[in-house]
Write a protein that holds these residues in place. Structure first.
Motif, PDB file in Angstrom:
ATOM      1  N   CYS A 193       5.698  -3.382  -8.947  1.00  0.00           N
ATOM      2  CA  CYS A 193       6.612  -2.238  -8.753  1.00  0.00           C
ATOM      3  C   CYS A 193       7.623  -2.136  -9.887  1.00  0.00           C
ATOM      4  N   TRP A 220       5.393  -0.144 -12.638  1.00  0.00           N
ATOM      5  CA  TRP A 220       5.707   1.208 -12.145  1.00  0.00           C
ATOM      6  C   TRP A 220       7.162   1.588 -12.388  1.00  0.00           C
ATOM      7  N   ALA A 253       2.106   1.791  -3.527  1.00  0.00           N
ATOM      8  CA  ALA A 253       1.077   2.396  -4.385  1.00  0.00           C
ATOM      9  C   ALA A 253       0.997   3.906  -4.134  1.00  0.00           C
ATOM     10  N   HIS A 300       4.033   5.544  -5.674  1.00  0.00           N
ATOM     11  CA  HIS A 300       3.884   5.647  -7.133  1.00  0.00           C
ATOM     12  C   HIS A 300       2.999   6.829  -7.508  1.00  0.00           C
ATOM     13  N   ASP A 312       3.560  -8.300  -5.770  1.00  0.00           N
ATOM     14  CA  ASP A 312       3.688  -6.861  -5.499  1.00  0.00           C
ATOM     15  C   ASP A 312       4.992  -6.316  -6.093  1.00  0.00           C
ATOM     16  N   GLN A 347       0.848  -1.203   0.000  1.00  0.00           N
ATOM     17  CA  GLN A 347       0.000   0.000   0.000  1.00  0.00           C
ATOM     18  C   GLN A 347       0.882   1.250   0.000  1.00  0.00           C
TER      19      GLN A 347
END
Lengths: 316, 259
Positions: free
Chosen positions: B88, B92, B55, B58, B84, B52
């Motif tokens: 990333c 991302w 996120a 990001h 996860d 979290q």
């Protein structure tokens, strides 16, 4: 044999030369680079734009530093003292107020206390314009501790430094405080509000700001300085604990460089109680004052003027 | 140009931080002439579900893609951490991965640490190891995290010979020992707690590890930026090429930044 400044700096420069670093060329005033002999070279503007242009030239007195070697002995190794003076020159620190406390909770004999003070006296003699002495004493030495203060002052020292052998609320410390008042000299004390059990167990008699307050209330004339607000320990506690004790000064030294320390000191205590110091974290502690949100006058007072006012009381 | 490899966004539970939002940090960087900052999420350290925090990071850094370089944080003890991490990295485009073993309840040398370090090495990304966030002598009584130790670093360097290490906020690093452990050329050390003058830590590390091993770091927003700027200014007597490496080029090369 004593080296002159040029010889010493040359030696230092050659020592760093292996990686192409000569610290000397940044030791000039402002951002004007100078060669080893001190003659002006071409003026090169610093690439670092986030510092005031004249930061090296700002006058600075470091009230809390140390001589770390037995330089009073024959054939002594002076390298650490030389590095200290060199670093001060690079950073524009004009005066270093140095002591050599016996640490580790050792209840030192007076002969050992005299020995460490002799090393500071030797450094003062070799660098009379840069190194000024604070006399370490161990209150448990009783009358001999007071005699040692007198001996140190006769040799030109300007203050007293205590470590953590006794909490400053202990009556054993009171005669030292009285002697400081009598001789009009500042009393610089090791401090921390320690919150981790491991360190607390190792330094059970370390004084925190409330101890300084109590000593100050008992001796309102004492020029009392809480050492290294950022020297380990809860600095927010340290600052808040001094709010009701206007006679206690605070020095900014320590290896912790946390943002807002200086601003909180100013908010809670006023900038005139804050004294610049490094306790050997020299670049960090200069940078801390440079990047704190201060007016130019506040920064100048903290860098040197507040300490000068304390020293002026000695001859007032 | 300056790239700061030691920076964080988010809240720290034990002290109020300023400039800990993306906008705040960019304003701080502007004040001090820092062009880019490599940022990890403090929230990811303290949330049960670290992702979290990724996120959030990001979202925040996407507003300043030319200034903030996000770093993922994974907790290998948490369910689904591999997926996860994949998000990333692949989605991302995060450039490195932070591990905080003491805060997340494992060791770099146990099965969780081994799994995380192996997966990070497979991505050919550096792992970011912060020795400590703050001095233990001032810690809150709920803060029980131990500082990372050099002996652990040396051990995992041997166990993961392809892995690169970004070491942030460290002291006590012996360049000879790091070189002996094979870390020369795969290790970038931020100088925020090191001395350029006086103790000359940086000089000694360069002698043992090469100038490519050192980078500018400030530990903002925990710490003032000024101390690291003073150190950088004290390095201006190096050759221009070496200075630029420490100021930004080493970080750019190590993190494979597309500048």
């Amino acid at each position: 044999m004593k080296q002159n400044r040029r010889e010493m700096l040359s030696a230092v420069g050659s020592g760093l030369g292996a990686i192409g670093v000569s610290m000397l060329s940044v030791a000039g005033k402002a951002d004007e680079k100078k060669d080893i002999a001190g003659s002006s070279a071409s003026v090169i503007k610093s690439k670092v734009t986030g510092l005031p242009e004249n930061w090296r030239a700002m006058r600075k007195f470091d009230v809390h530093n140390h001589v770390m070697q037995d330089v009073h002995l024959p054939d002594a190794d002076w390298s650490k003292v030389e590095s200290l003076v060199e670093a001060a020159q690079i950073l524009g620190i004009e005066k270093l107020f140095c002591s050599r406390p016996i640490t580790g909770g050792v209840m030192a004999e007076i002969a050992d206390v005299r020995s460490v003070n002799d090393s500071v006296i030797a450094a003062m003699k070799r660098y009379p314009d840069q190194i000024f002495g604070f006399c370490f004493v161990q209150p448990g030495n009783g009358p001999a501790a007071l005699e040692e203060i007198d001996r140190c002052l006769d040799a030109g020292m300007l203050g007293v430094k205590l470590y953590n052998q006794y909490r400053y609320t202990d009556p054993m410390v009171f005669p030292v405080a009285e002697r400081c008042i009598e001789r009009r000299i500042p009393f610089l004390g090791h401090s921390a509000h320690l919150t981790d059990a491991r360190t607390l167990a190792a330094q059970p008699k370390t004084s925190d700001s409330l101890d300084f307050c109590e000593l100050s209330l008992r001796f309102p004339e004492l020029m009392l300085i809480l050492g290294h607000v950022n020297g380990g320990g809860d600095w927010e506690w340290a600052i808040k604990g001094l709010r009701d004790c206007p006679n206690v000064f605070l020095d900014t030294s320590g290896s912790v460089l946390e943002n807002d320390t200086i601003e909180m000191c100013v908010r809670e205590l006023g900038h005139e109680r804050i004294l610049f110091a490094t306790d050997m974290t020299m670049e960090g502690c200069v940078g801390k004052i440079l990047s704190a949100e201060l007016t130019d006058d506040q920064r100048e007072d903290i860098f040197w003027r507040n300490l000068q006012k304390i020293l002026d009381r000695r001859t007032a | 140009m300056i790239i700061d490899v030691n920076a964080f966004l988010g809240h720290y539970p034990f002290r109020s931080l300023k400039f800990n939002t993306a906008d705040g940090m960019v304003s701080l960087m502007g004040r001090y002439g820092i062009d880019r900052a490599v940022v990890s999420s403090l929230n990811a350290v303290f949330y049960r579900d670290a992702h979290q925090g990724n996120a959030e990071l990001h979202r925040e850094t996407s507003l300043h893609p030319d200034r903030l370089i996000p770093v993922a944080t994974v907790n290998p003890r948490y369910v689904g951490w591999q997926r996860d991490l994949e998000e990333c990295v692949s989605r991302w485009k995060m450039k490195a991965v932070t591990l905080v073993p003491s805060h997340h309840g494992y060791s770099l040398t146990d099965e969780y640490g081994h799994a995380a370090l192996s997966r990070i090495a497979e991505y050919d990304l550096p792992v970011v190891l912060t020795q400590r966030f703050e001095d233990r002598r001032q810690r809150h009584h709920w803060d029980i995290a131990e500082d990372l130790e050099v002996k652990t670093l040396v051990e995992v360097a041997a166990a993961h010979p392809r892995l690169k290490f970004l070491l942030s906020n460290w002291i006590g690093l012996d360049g000879g020992r790091l070189a002996e452990a094979g870390l020369r050329g795969r290790c970038l050390i931020d100088f925020s707690r090191l001395h350029v003058i006086l103790l000359k830590d940086v000089t000694r590390l360069i002698a043992a590890m090469g100038v490519e091993s050192i980078a500018f770091g400030s530990h903002m927003p925990f710490d003032y930026v000024g101390p690291s700027l003073v150190k950088l200014a004290n390095l201006e007597t190096m050759s221009s090429a070496e200075y630029e490496k420490i100021s930004w080029q080493n970080a750019a090369a190590f993190l494979k930044l597309d500048l």
